[in-house]
Scaffold this active site. Structure first.
Site, PDB file in Angstrom:
ATOM      1  N   ASP A 181      -2.423   5.839  -0.772  1.00  0.00           N
ATOM      2  CA  ASP A 181      -2.185   4.396  -0.653  1.00  0.00           C
ATOM      3  C   ASP A 181      -1.575   4.086   0.704  1.00  0.00           C
ATOM      4  O   ASP A 181      -0.514   4.609   1.050  1.00  0.00           O
ATOM      5  CB  ASP A 181      -1.214   3.940  -1.755  1.00  0.00           C
ATOM      6  N   ASP A 221      -7.439   1.375 -10.733  1.00  0.00           N
ATOM      7  CA  ASP A 221      -6.174   1.767 -10.098  1.00  0.00           C
ATOM      8  C   ASP A 221      -5.012   0.871 -10.525  1.00  0.00           C
ATOM      9  O   ASP A 221      -5.026  -0.332 -10.255  1.00  0.00           O
ATOM     10  CB  ASP A 221      -6.371   1.683  -8.567  1.00  0.00           C
TER      11      ASP A 221
HETATM   12  C1  DX5 Z   1      -0.813   0.088  -6.212  1.00  0.00           C
HETATM   13  C2  DX5 Z   1      -1.495   1.343  -5.749  1.00  0.00           C
HETATM   14  C3  DX5 Z   1      -1.749   2.330  -6.834  1.00  0.00           C
HETATM   15  C4  DX5 Z   1      -0.495   2.826  -7.471  1.00  0.00           C
HETATM   16  C5  DX5 Z   1      -0.776   3.533  -8.755  1.00  0.00           C
HETATM   17  O1  DX5 Z   1      -0.689  -0.760  -5.138  1.00  0.00           O
HETATM   18  O2  DX5 Z   1      -2.734   1.028  -5.143  1.00  0.00           O
HETATM   19  O3  DX5 Z   1      -2.559   3.403  -6.361  1.00  0.00           O
HETATM   20  O4  DX5 Z   1       0.221   3.704  -6.644  1.00  0.00           O
HETATM   21  O5  DX5 Z   1       0.444   3.883  -9.324  1.00  0.00           O
HETATM   22  P1  DX5 Z   1       0.720   3.711 -10.883  1.00  0.00           P
HETATM   23  O6  DX5 Z   1      -0.235   4.657 -11.577  1.00  0.00           O
HETATM   24  O7  DX5 Z   1       2.139   4.110 -11.004  1.00  0.00           O
HETATM   25  O8  DX5 Z   1       0.451   2.295 -11.241  1.00  0.00           O
HETATM   26 ZN    ZN Z   2      -4.154   2.674  -4.799  1.00  0.00          ZN
END
Ligand code: DX5
Ligand code: ZN
Length: 208
Positions: A31, A171
């Protein structure tokens, strides 16, 4: 189901990337936030690039940035399978998708919860993957937005009607319960569900 692991909520990134590397996870989800497209501002590339020495897994790069063209050449240098940026950006989207392809990397567009699926239509011929955001982009550990279930169905119908072979990735807020709302997806991205646990492999297996 393929699983991509996000380390956004990790308190010890090198340790958790090494731990992910010891599992059968398919990708490491990277990310990237620029502090503009989202409030989140991630480490500069020169620091980020050292982190990937801790893994031999392919990277699934999620650019939450206003100017993808600035980041694409950097992340194309790594062991990268996908580079994905947001359909909501104001840059020339086709040009950026073509730039990713120039590096022989698979290209994708992410779609935020408030954006209509129809926004993706002009770009379908260029897409290898569509990343459906099931939380507002910008931070880990948020709750899965239930309406995503219908959005996944809508994107699947769109891909079928255009005979597109693009994969669907989801996601945000993925865990052993919310994964049941994503049966129509190909890839699930999970962060805190995996990195907050003592047994990464067990969590990954529960998502497959
Ligand atoms: C949110 C990100 C995700 C996030 C997922 O902005 O794009 O990839 O890190 O994390 P969890 O699984 O904790 O929601
Ligand atoms: Zn992400």
């Amino acid at each position: 189901m393929k699983v991509s692991g996000s380390f956004l909520s990790s308190k010890n990134i090198p340790r958790d990337i090494s731990k992910l590397n010891d599992t059968d996870i398919d990708y490491i989800h990277v990310d990237i936030g620029d502090g503009k497209f989202v409030k989140l501002k991630t480490m500069p590339f020169r620091e980020m690039r050292n982190i990937y020495k801790f893994t031999s897994k392919r990277l699934d790069v999620h650019l939450m940035v206003k100017k993808p063209s600035k980041y694409i050449p950097l992340y194309a240098e790594l062991n990268t399978e996908y580079i994905i940026f947001h359909v909501e950006v104001l840059e020339d989207i086709v040009k950026d998708l073509e730039l990713i392809k120039k590096y022989s990397i698979k290209a994708g567009l992410a779609i935020s919860p408030e954006t209509k699926v129809s926004e993706l239509v002009p770009y379908l011929p260029y897409l290898d993957v569509i990343l459906i955001m099931s939380v507002v982009p910008g931070k880990g550990g948020q709750e899965f937005i239930e309406e995503t279930k219908d959005k996944i169905k809508e994107v699947r119908a769109l891909l079928n009607s255009y005979k597109s072979k693009a994969l669907i990735s989801v996601d945000g807020g993925i865990n052993e319960e919310t994964k049941n709302l994503c049966a129509d997806a190909d890839i699930l991205v999970a962060g805190s569900y995996i990195t907050n646990s003592d047994d990464f492999q067990e969590k990954i297996t529960s998502l497959r």
